[in-house]
Scaffold this motif. Structure first.
Motif, mmCIF file in Angstrom:
data_model
loop_
_atom_site.group_PDB
_atom_site.id
_atom_site.type_symbol
_atom_site.label_atom_id
_atom_site.label_comp_id
_atom_site.label_asym_id
_atom_site.label_seq_id
_atom_site.Cartn_x
_atom_site.Cartn_y
_atom_site.Cartn_z
ATOM 1 N N ALA A 34 0.825 -1.213 0.000
ATOM 2 C CA ALA A 34 0.000 0.000 0.000
ATOM 3 C C ALA A 34 0.864 1.271 0.000
ATOM 4 C CB ALA A 34 -0.921 -0.019 1.225
ATOM 5 N N ASP A 35 2.180 1.091 -0.202
ATOM 6 C CA ASP A 35 3.117 2.236 -0.221
ATOM 7 C C ASP A 35 3.127 3.026 1.074
ATOM 8 O OD1 ASP A 35 4.124 1.758 -2.833
ATOM 9 O OD2 ASP A 35 2.304 2.641 -3.686
ATOM 10 N N LEU A 36 2.934 2.311 2.182
ATOM 11 C CA LEU A 36 3.023 2.946 3.500
ATOM 12 C C LEU A 36 4.211 2.324 4.233
ATOM 13 C CD1 LEU A 36 -0.805 3.093 4.292
ATOM 14 C CD2 LEU A 36 0.716 5.082 3.952
ATOM 15 N N GLY A 37 5.402 2.797 3.857
ATOM 16 C CA GLY A 37 6.635 2.203 4.358
ATOM 17 C C GLY A 37 6.837 2.350 5.860
ATOM 18 N N GLY A 38 6.292 3.426 6.445
ATOM 19 C CA GLY A 38 6.421 3.625 7.880
ATOM 20 C C GLY A 38 5.602 2.594 8.658
ATOM 21 N N LYS A 81 -8.726 -4.330 4.550
ATOM 22 C CA LYS A 81 -9.486 -3.342 3.769
ATOM 23 C C LYS A 81 -8.849 -1.957 3.815
ATOM 24 C CE LYS A 81 -13.702 -4.127 5.542
ATOM 25 N NZ LYS A 81 -13.770 -5.406 6.270
ATOM 26 N N SER A 82 -8.152 -1.684 4.927
ATOM 27 C CA SER A 82 -7.582 -0.347 5.134
ATOM 28 C C SER A 82 -6.593 -0.439 6.292
ATOM 29 C CB SER A 82 -8.700 0.638 5.508
ATOM 30 O OG SER A 82 -9.273 0.234 6.742
ATOM 31 N N PRO A 83 -5.748 0.592 6.475
ATOM 32 C CA PRO A 83 -4.875 0.605 7.656
ATOM 33 C C PRO A 83 -5.672 0.491 8.958
ATOM 34 C CG PRO A 83 -4.107 2.226 6.073
ATOM 35 C CD PRO A 83 -5.418 1.698 5.543
ATOM 36 N N THR A 84 -6.830 1.152 9.008
ATOM 37 C CA THR A 84 -7.658 1.074 10.221
ATOM 38 C C THR A 84 -8.123 -0.361 10.458
ATOM 39 O OG1 THR A 84 -8.425 3.324 9.783
ATOM 40 C CG2 THR A 84 -9.705 2.035 11.371
ATOM 41 N N VAL A 144 -7.554 10.573 11.783
ATOM 42 C CA VAL A 144 -7.093 10.958 10.451
ATOM 43 C C VAL A 144 -8.197 10.721 9.415
ATOM 44 C CG1 VAL A 144 -5.547 10.154 8.613
ATOM 45 C CG2 VAL A 144 -4.605 10.750 10.853
ATOM 46 N N GLY A 145 -8.952 9.635 9.571
ATOM 47 C CA GLY A 145 -10.034 9.320 8.639
ATOM 48 C C GLY A 145 -9.534 9.193 7.214
ATOM 49 N N SER A 146 -10.142 9.911 6.304
ATOM 50 C CA SER A 146 -9.768 9.784 4.894
ATOM 51 C C SER A 146 -8.790 10.886 4.456
ATOM 52 C CB SER A 146 -11.022 9.824 4.019
ATOM 53 O OG SER A 146 -11.725 11.020 4.268
ATOM 54 N N ASP A 147 -8.183 11.554 5.442
ATOM 55 C CA ASP A 147 -7.228 12.624 5.137
ATOM 56 C C ASP A 147 -5.856 12.027 4.806
ATOM 57 O OD1 ASP A 147 -5.547 14.820 5.068
ATOM 58 O OD2 ASP A 147 -5.538 15.103 7.244
ATOM 59 N N GLY A 148 -5.508 12.081 3.505
ATOM 60 C CA GLY A 148 -4.249 11.485 3.049
ATOM 61 C C GLY A 148 -3.019 12.115 3.681
ATOM 62 N N ASP A 155 2.423 7.849 8.941
ATOM 63 C CA ASP A 155 3.371 6.910 8.329
ATOM 64 C C ASP A 155 4.809 7.337 8.630
ATOM 65 O OD1 ASP A 155 3.673 4.553 6.487
ATOM 66 O OD2 ASP A 155 4.830 6.032 5.363
ATOM 67 N N ARG A 156 5.053 8.628 8.560
ATOM 68 C CA ARG A 156 6.401 9.135 8.843
ATOM 69 C C ARG A 156 6.772 8.875 10.307
ATOM 70 N NH1 ARG A 156 7.027 15.090 7.088
ATOM 71 N NH2 ARG A 156 6.153 14.172 5.221
ATOM 72 N N GLU A 157 5.810 9.084 11.190
ATOM 73 C CA GLU A 157 6.076 8.829 12.623
ATOM 74 C C GLU A 157 6.430 7.357 12.859
ATOM 75 O OE1 GLU A 157 2.811 9.712 15.376
ATOM 76 O OE2 GLU A 157 3.722 8.234 16.728
ATOM 77 N N LEU A 158 5.668 6.460 12.227
ATOM 78 C CA LEU A 158 5.882 5.027 12.460
ATOM 79 C C LEU A 158 7.164 4.523 11.801
ATOM 80 C CD1 LEU A 158 2.233 3.631 12.231
ATOM 81 C CD2 LEU A 158 3.475 4.489 14.216
ATOM 82 N N SER A 159 7.692 5.301 10.852
ATOM 83 C CA SER A 159 8.958 4.916 10.213
ATOM 84 C C SER A 159 10.128 5.043 11.184
ATOM 85 C CB SER A 159 9.215 5.783 8.980
ATOM 86 O OG SER A 159 9.595 7.096 9.378
ATOM 87 N N GLN A 160 9.907 5.759 12.296
ATOM 88 C CA GLN A 160 10.994 6.009 13.258
ATOM 89 C C GLN A 160 11.235 4.826 14.203
ATOM 90 O OE1 GLN A 160 12.705 8.991 13.023
ATOM 91 N NE2 GLN A 160 11.358 9.194 11.254
ATOM 92 N N ARG A 161 10.288 3.891 14.255
ATOM 93 C CA ARG A 161 10.421 2.810 15.232
ATOM 94 C C ARG A 161 11.595 1.898 14.896
ATOM 95 N NH1 ARG A 161 6.176 -2.057 16.867
ATOM 96 N NH2 ARG A 161 7.211 -2.552 18.826
ATOM 97 N N VAL A 162 12.410 1.592 15.911
ATOM 98 C CA VAL A 162 13.524 0.651 15.723
ATOM 99 C C VAL A 162 13.394 -0.507 16.713
ATOM 100 C CG1 VAL A 162 15.223 2.245 14.739
ATOM 101 C CG2 VAL A 162 15.008 2.079 17.216
ATOM 102 N N PHE A 163 13.878 -1.656 16.296
ATOM 103 C CA PHE A 163 13.853 -2.827 17.173
ATOM 104 C C PHE A 163 14.940 -2.694 18.235
ATOM 105 C CE2 PHE A 163 15.429 -7.106 18.263
ATOM 106 C CZ PHE A 163 14.276 -7.612 18.839
#
Ligand SMILES: [Fe+2]
Ligand SMILES: [Fe+2]
Length: 175
Positions: A34-38, A81-84, A144-148, A155-163
């Motif tokens: 879905a191109d949501l890399g974060g 169906k969606s990220p949600t 966020v709802g349907s606000d892209g 998505d940017r915030e979740l890209s910061q997570r490290v193991f």
């Protein structure tokens, strides 16, 4: 020594942790598509954490002179169906796992297996965090709802997570 019943229960929980890892890895693939890399990164880190949980059970059963017996891992869904929709499943799944951990701790108490009960307390605390983080992201997604633009910010915030491996003992450590 573990009782045969407790050994079986611990092996079942090991399997449940492996399933959790498999589920989140499948969600990572879904988010990649879905191109949501974060989000994909967050799920990939989550999958590694669940593998670490499985290894804690693996090491604990061995340390008590028990026998680890690996079982088939159920196949997770591959589409949402969606990220949600995906995070509804994460939150529901973590609540289910909390129930499994609580039932396991109750049976350890019932057997007066204090070592197992003590071992399980780490998971009791971990589940509080697991539910909280899943629920927080789920609530953010609903806001966020349907606000892209909002979705991309999340998505940017979740890209910061490290193991983070357990302190100095490696991924399979018994910390
Ligand atoms: Fe877990
Ligand atoms: Fe979990």
């Amino acid at each position: 020594m573990l009782t045969p019943d407790m050994q079986q229960r611990l092996n079942n929980q090991l399997n449940a942790e492996l399933y959790s890892s498999y589920l989140y890895l499948s969600m990572s693939a879904y988010f990649e598509s879905a191109d949501l890399g974060g989000f994909a990164n967050w799920m990939r880190v989550q999958a590694r954490e669940e593998l670490m949980h499985a290894m804690k059970f693996f090491d604990y059963v061995n340390s008590r002179g028990g026998r680890v017996a690996l079982q088939p891992i159920e196949g997770p869904a591959t589409e949402w169906k969606s990220p949600t929709d995906a995070f509804e499943e994460v939150y529901g799944h973590e609540q289910k796992v909390t129930g499994l951990i609580n039932a396991l701790a109750s049976s350890a108490v019932a057997e007066s297996d204090h070592a197992t009960n003590s071992f399980l307390q780490w998971f009791v605390n971990e589940q509080v965090e697991e539910e909280e983080s899943a629920n927080r992201i789920l609530r953010n997604l609903k806001l966020v709802g349907s606000d892209g633009t909002g979705l991309l910010m999340l998505d940017r915030e979740l890209s910061q997570r490290v193991f983070t491996p357990p302190a100095a003992e490696g991924e399979a450590g018994a910390a």
